[in-house]
Design a protein around this motif. Sequence first.
Motif: not given
Length: 450
Positions: A28-31, A35-38
Motif C-alpha cells: 500500500k505504501r509503495w503504491k 515507485q518502481s517494481r524493483a
Amino acid sequence: PEPLSAFIDLFVIGEGEEIVGEIIEVYKRWKDKKQSRAKLLEELARIEGIYIPSFYEITYFKDERVKSITPKKETCYSVIKKQIISDFDKVAYPLFPIVPNIDVVHDRITLEIFRGCTRGCRFCQAGMIYRPVREKSVDTLIGLADEILTHTGYEEISLSSLSSSDYSEIESLITKLVDRFKEKGVGVSLPSLRIDSFSIALAQQVQRVRKTGLTLAPEVGTQRLRNVINKNVQEEDLYSSIKVAFEGGWRKIKLYFMVGLPTETEEDVEGIIRLVSKVDHMGREITGRKININISVSAFVPKPHTPFQWEAQQEREILSKKIRYLKNRLNWRNISFSYPDINRVYLEAVFARGDRRLGEVLERAHFLGCKFDAWREHFNFEAWQQAFTESGLSMEFYTNRMRDEDEILPWDHISCGVKKEYLLEEKKKALRGETTPDCRFEDCTGCGAC
C-alpha cells in the motif's frame, strides 16, 4: 522453491497467516508513492521470511553441483528464516469456507488442532519444517467448530494435524465435540492415527456417532527399518491398536507403507506382506468374518530439510519391481491396493531437490504439452524426458545421486529452523539403526527449532 525461481517474484518462507498483513502494508505504501517494481521488492526483502530469488546469485561447478549462493544486495539476508506463529490459539482461522453444490472429496469441516511434530520420522519433511509444536485450546476449537458448522451445515468434523492423537487433550476434545454435536448427527474423524497413541477410549468416542474409516501408518514391515526411519514404535503397538479397533466394532482399516527407503532389503519388503497377513488373520479371528483392508504403498522421495536429504532415490525399475511384487502377493479379495505411477514419483524426486536451472525444463515441458499432469491420462513422461534433454540436464543427476555431506545444497540459504548439523547427525544415527526420542516427552534433542 528454487525450481520456480524463474517464475515467482517473491516467496514467503514459513507460515503466512501473519506476514501477509505486513506484505499488504508495504504494498500500500509503495503504491501510494508510485515507485518502481524493483523498489517494492527491495522493501519486501527487508521482512524476515521473504525470499526474492532474483536478489541471489547461484554459481555451479563443472560437475553441475552448486558452488555458491550469494546475496546480490547487502540488505538481503544471507539465510532466510521461516516465519513462525507464536500464539497459535489466537491466529485467524477461516470461518466461512465455501460449500460446493456438488459432492466433493473433503465434504467436511477441518479443524487444525495443532501445528508441528517432534516425532522425528527421518523421511518426513513436514515433521521438520513445521516445528515447534503449538496447540489450540479445547475451548477455542469447540468455538470454531460451532461457528463453522453453523455456516456450512456439514455432518463431519475432521481434526487436522500431522498426528491428531498426539494432541495433549485429544480425549477431552473428542468427548466434548461428540457430546455437543451428536444430536445433529455430526461425526468426528481422525486422519492417520499413530499406531503408538491409539486408545480404546479414543476409538469408542469417535465411533459413538458414526464409524469412520481407521487409518494407520506402519510405514515399513520390519522393526529394523522402523528404527532406521525413527518411527519409534514397536510392532506389538500396531497389533494391540488394531485388536482394540476390531473389538470396538471397526470393520475397515487403511494401512500406509513406503518402499525404497535407505537400507531397505528384501526382508523388509517381505515384512509388509507378513504384517498385512497378520492383520487380516486378527480381523477374521476377532470379528468372525472378513474385514476390508485398504493398502496404500508409496515410494520414498528424498526431501530437503530432512535427515535423508543427502540420500539417493532408488532407480525406477527397482521401485516398480517392489510395488508389482507387493501387488501380486496381496491380491486378495478383501484387500484394496493402491500405488503411485513411478514415473511421476521420479519426477517428484527431481523437483523436490532441484535447483533453479529446472525452470527452463518446466517452461519447455509446458510448451511440449505438460499442463494437466495431475491426471494420469494427461501425464506424458516422454515429453518431460524430452524437456530435460533439450535443456541439457539429467534427471538422474537430481534423483539417483547421493549428495556429499559437505555439498552446498540448493536450499541451504533457506532455514526451516532445524539445524543442518542436527539433520546430518540424524542421518548417521539412521544408518546405525539408532532412534531419537520425542522431545515433547523426553529431553531436548537439540534440533534448533525452539
